[in-house]
Scaffold this motif. Structure first.
Motif, PDB file in Angstrom:
ATOM      1  N   UNK A 206       0.842  -1.192   0.000  1.00 60.13           N
ATOM      2  CA  UNK A 206       0.000   0.000   0.000  1.00 60.13           C
ATOM      3  C   UNK A 206       0.877   1.242   0.000  1.00 60.13           C
ATOM      4  N   UNK A 207       0.341   2.303  -0.587  1.00 64.54           N
ATOM      5  CA  UNK A 207       1.084   3.554  -0.700  1.00 64.54           C
ATOM      6  C   UNK A 207       1.009   4.345   0.608  1.00 64.54           C
ATOM      7  N   UNK A 208       2.125   4.926   0.989  1.00 67.56           N
ATOM      8  CA  UNK A 208       2.173   5.858   2.112  1.00 67.56           C
ATOM      9  C   UNK A 208       2.464   7.258   1.574  1.00 67.56           C
ATOM     10  N   UNK A 209       1.882   8.303   2.150  1.00 65.95           N
ATOM     11  CA  UNK A 209       2.221   9.666   1.709  1.00 65.95           C
ATOM     12  C   UNK A 209       3.708   9.932   1.929  1.00 65.95           C
ATOM     13  N   UNK A 210       4.371  10.480   0.918  1.00 66.72           N
ATOM     14  CA  UNK A 210       5.824  10.683   1.033  1.00 66.72           C
ATOM     15  C   UNK A 210       6.184  11.746   2.061  1.00 66.72           C
ATOM     16  N   UNK A 211       5.218  12.621   2.359  1.00 67.61           N
ATOM     17  CA  UNK A 211       5.495  13.652   3.360  1.00 67.61           C
ATOM     18  C   UNK A 211       4.933  13.277   4.731  1.00 67.61           C
ATOM     19  N   UNK A 212       4.516  12.014   4.878  1.00 69.22           N
ATOM     20  CA  UNK A 212       4.050  11.544   6.194  1.00 69.22           C
ATOM     21  C   UNK A 212       5.159  11.738   7.218  1.00 69.22           C
ATOM     22  N   UNK A 213       4.793  12.183   8.406  1.00 69.39           N
ATOM     23  CA  UNK A 213       5.782  12.342   9.464  1.00 69.39           C
ATOM     24  C   UNK A 213       6.091  10.992  10.088  1.00 69.39           C
ATOM     25  N   UNK A 214       7.375  10.702  10.223  1.00 64.98           N
ATOM     26  CA  UNK A 214       7.774   9.441  10.846  1.00 64.98           C
ATOM     27  C   UNK A 214       8.756   9.706  11.980  1.00 64.98           C
ATOM     28  N   UNK A 215       8.758   8.793  12.914  1.00 67.95           N
ATOM     29  CA  UNK A 215       9.689   8.871  14.040  1.00 67.95           C
ATOM     30  C   UNK A 215      10.993   8.178  13.680  1.00 67.95           C
ATOM     31  N   UNK A 216      12.096   8.850  13.946  1.00 73.65           N
ATOM     32  CA  UNK A 216      13.414   8.235  13.799  1.00 73.65           C
ATOM     33  C   UNK A 216      14.063   8.061  15.177  1.00 73.65           C
ATOM     34  N   UNK A 217      13.197   7.957  16.183  1.00 75.98           N
ATOM     35  CA  UNK A 217      13.663   7.755  17.561  1.00 75.98           C
ATOM     36  C   UNK A 217      14.530   8.896  18.049  1.00 75.98           C
ATOM     37  N   UNK A 218      14.087  10.124  17.786  1.00 81.08           N
ATOM     38  CA  UNK A 218      14.702  11.307  18.399  1.00 81.08           C
ATOM     39  C   UNK A 218      13.626  11.945  19.278  1.00 81.08           C
ATOM     40  N   UNK A 219      13.718  11.631  20.557  1.00 83.53           N
ATOM     41  CA  UNK A 219      12.715  12.043  21.532  1.00 83.53           C
ATOM     42  C   UNK A 219      13.293  13.062  22.505  1.00 83.53           C
ATOM     43  N   UNK A 220      12.406  13.804  23.140  1.00 84.95           N
ATOM     44  CA  UNK A 220      12.793  14.680  24.229  1.00 84.95           C
ATOM     45  C   UNK A 220      11.848  14.471  25.397  1.00 84.95           C
ATOM     46  N   UNK A 221      12.401  14.214  26.574  1.00 87.68           N
ATOM     47  CA  UNK A 221      11.584  13.883  27.741  1.00 87.68           C
ATOM     48  C   UNK A 221      11.953  14.748  28.941  1.00 87.68           C
ATOM     49  N   UNK A 222      10.993  14.916  29.826  1.00 83.56           N
ATOM     50  CA  UNK A 222      11.297  15.435  31.154  1.00 83.56           C
ATOM     51  C   UNK A 222      11.758  14.257  32.020  1.00 83.56           C
ATOM     52  N   UNK A 223      12.454  14.534  33.127  1.00 78.83           N
ATOM     53  CA  UNK A 223      12.985  13.430  33.949  1.00 78.83           C
ATOM     54  C   UNK A 223      11.903  12.493  34.488  1.00 78.83           C
ATOM     55  N   UNK A 224      10.677  12.982  34.593  1.00 75.56           N
ATOM     56  CA  UNK A 224       9.593  12.148  35.130  1.00 75.56           C
ATOM     57  C   UNK A 224       9.352  10.907  34.279  1.00 75.56           C
ATOM     58  N   UNK A 225       9.772  10.942  33.026  1.00 73.76           N
ATOM     59  CA  UNK A 225       9.544   9.795  32.150  1.00 73.76           C
ATOM     60  C   UNK A 225      10.287   8.558  32.657  1.00 73.76           C
ATOM     61  N   UNK A 226      11.403   8.756  33.319  1.00 73.17           N
ATOM     62  CA  UNK A 226      12.164   7.617  33.843  1.00 73.17           C
ATOM     63  C   UNK A 226      11.319   6.855  34.867  1.00 73.17           C
TER      64      UNK A 226
END
Length: 307
Positions: A206-226
């Motif tokens: 199936x076709x995906x939009x070429x401008x679809x946003x994807x995650x490349x595992x670059x996240x930003x978290x506050x310390x509470x996430x731990x």
């Protein structure tokens, strides 16, 4: 209130199974730099002053020699270790298990060093200059209120594909304000003359939009996430060991999705127009080398990166 300096957490414990070796150690730059060197260089000029390398004890000596030794001259460096036996009592490692417990567990292994908002990246991905600047500028003032407040850098799908095989990408759905609604893992995406195609059964595409946003595992978290990771880990182990003892993984995005489902957190998606580069397959290496050489010729990077 004075905020502590944001931290860069680099996940470098994994082996590149499809690639065949430790991708993190493979030179790709004109002066023998590895991809990780470029990420750290970009992060440092964006403002990051602290870095945590998440590695395995088995690669510690090589990693410190090839990467850590020169980075320590420019940034505050800490080393954390992801080992399969680093799990809470009363759980024990299933017989025959050698695979680490996934990216959520990787971040947990860095707990002792996390006291400020932090970015998480893969060691073997080139993320681009603006991605780090955007991440740092956001993390400097990122803090929780009535919810946990996280961010993720999102890439346009067409900027993340390889000509040499299939890739896995987390396809993001965002609301009108740019906040993450969901991430759908597409584990088999290929580049074609028709655009980006994905398959779930290996037969129907199936076709995906070429401008679809994807995650490349670059996240930003506050310390509470731990703490959120720690809270969810025992339930994961109980289920994972029972159902898939050798391969179950505690994925960071799954924990984020759980918090979104409970309306306990938000994730602002920060769009990047940067081109992602990575060495998923051996055949990708010449492409990455040529791109980095061109960036150097265009003045984006000095040669060598580190004097």
């Amino acid at each position: 209130m004075q905020h502590k300096e944001p931290i860069l957490l680099i996940m470098a414990a994994g082996m590149g199974s499809r690639y065949g070796g430790l991708k993190q150690m493979d030179p790709v730059g004109p002066s023998g730099e590895v991809i990780l060197d470029y990420s750290i260089f970009d992060a440092r000029r964006a403002g990051f002053k602290r870095v945590i390398f998440l590695i395995k004890h088995e690669i510690e000596e090589d990693f410190k020699r090839l990467v850590g030794s020169h980075i320590e001259k420019y940034m505050e460096v800490h080393y954390a270790f992801q080992q399969v036996d680093k799990i809470p009592a009363p759980f024990t490692v299933p017989e025959g298990r050698v695979k680490p417990w996934g990216t959520g567990h990787a971040v947990l292994c860095c707990k002792e060093f996390i006291d400020a908002p932090f970015a998480v990246i893969n060691a073997d991905d080139y993320y681009g200059v603006s991605a780090f600047q955007t991440a740092y500028d956001t993390l400097v003032s990122l803090q929780d209120d009535d919810k946990q407040r996280f961010v993720m850098v999102g890439y346009q799908l067409h900027n993340t594909l390889t000509d040499n095989g299939h890739v896995a990408r987390g396809v993001c759905e965002v609301d009108e304000n740019g906040y993450l609604l969901s991430v759908t893992e597409r584990t088999h995406i290929v580049k074609s003359s028709d655009g980006a195609l994905y398959t779930e059964d290996g037969v129907n595409y199936r076709l995906l939009p070429e401008n679809a946003l994807v995650s490349m595992n670059m996240w930003g978290f506050t310390p509470s996430f731990v703490q959120s990771l720690e809270d969810g880990f025992p339930a994961f182990l109980e289920k994972g060991i029972a159902e898939n003892p050798l391969k179950a993984e505690y994925f960071l995005p799954s924990v984020v999705s759980g918090l979104l489902d409970k309306d306990a957190a938000t994730v602002q998606v920060l769009p990047s127009r940067d081109r992602w580069y990575g060495v998923t397959y051996q055949e990708d290496k010449p492409v990455v080398m040529a791109a980095l050489r061109k960036m150097g010729e265009d003045g984006l990077y000095p040669a060598p990166l580190w004097p």
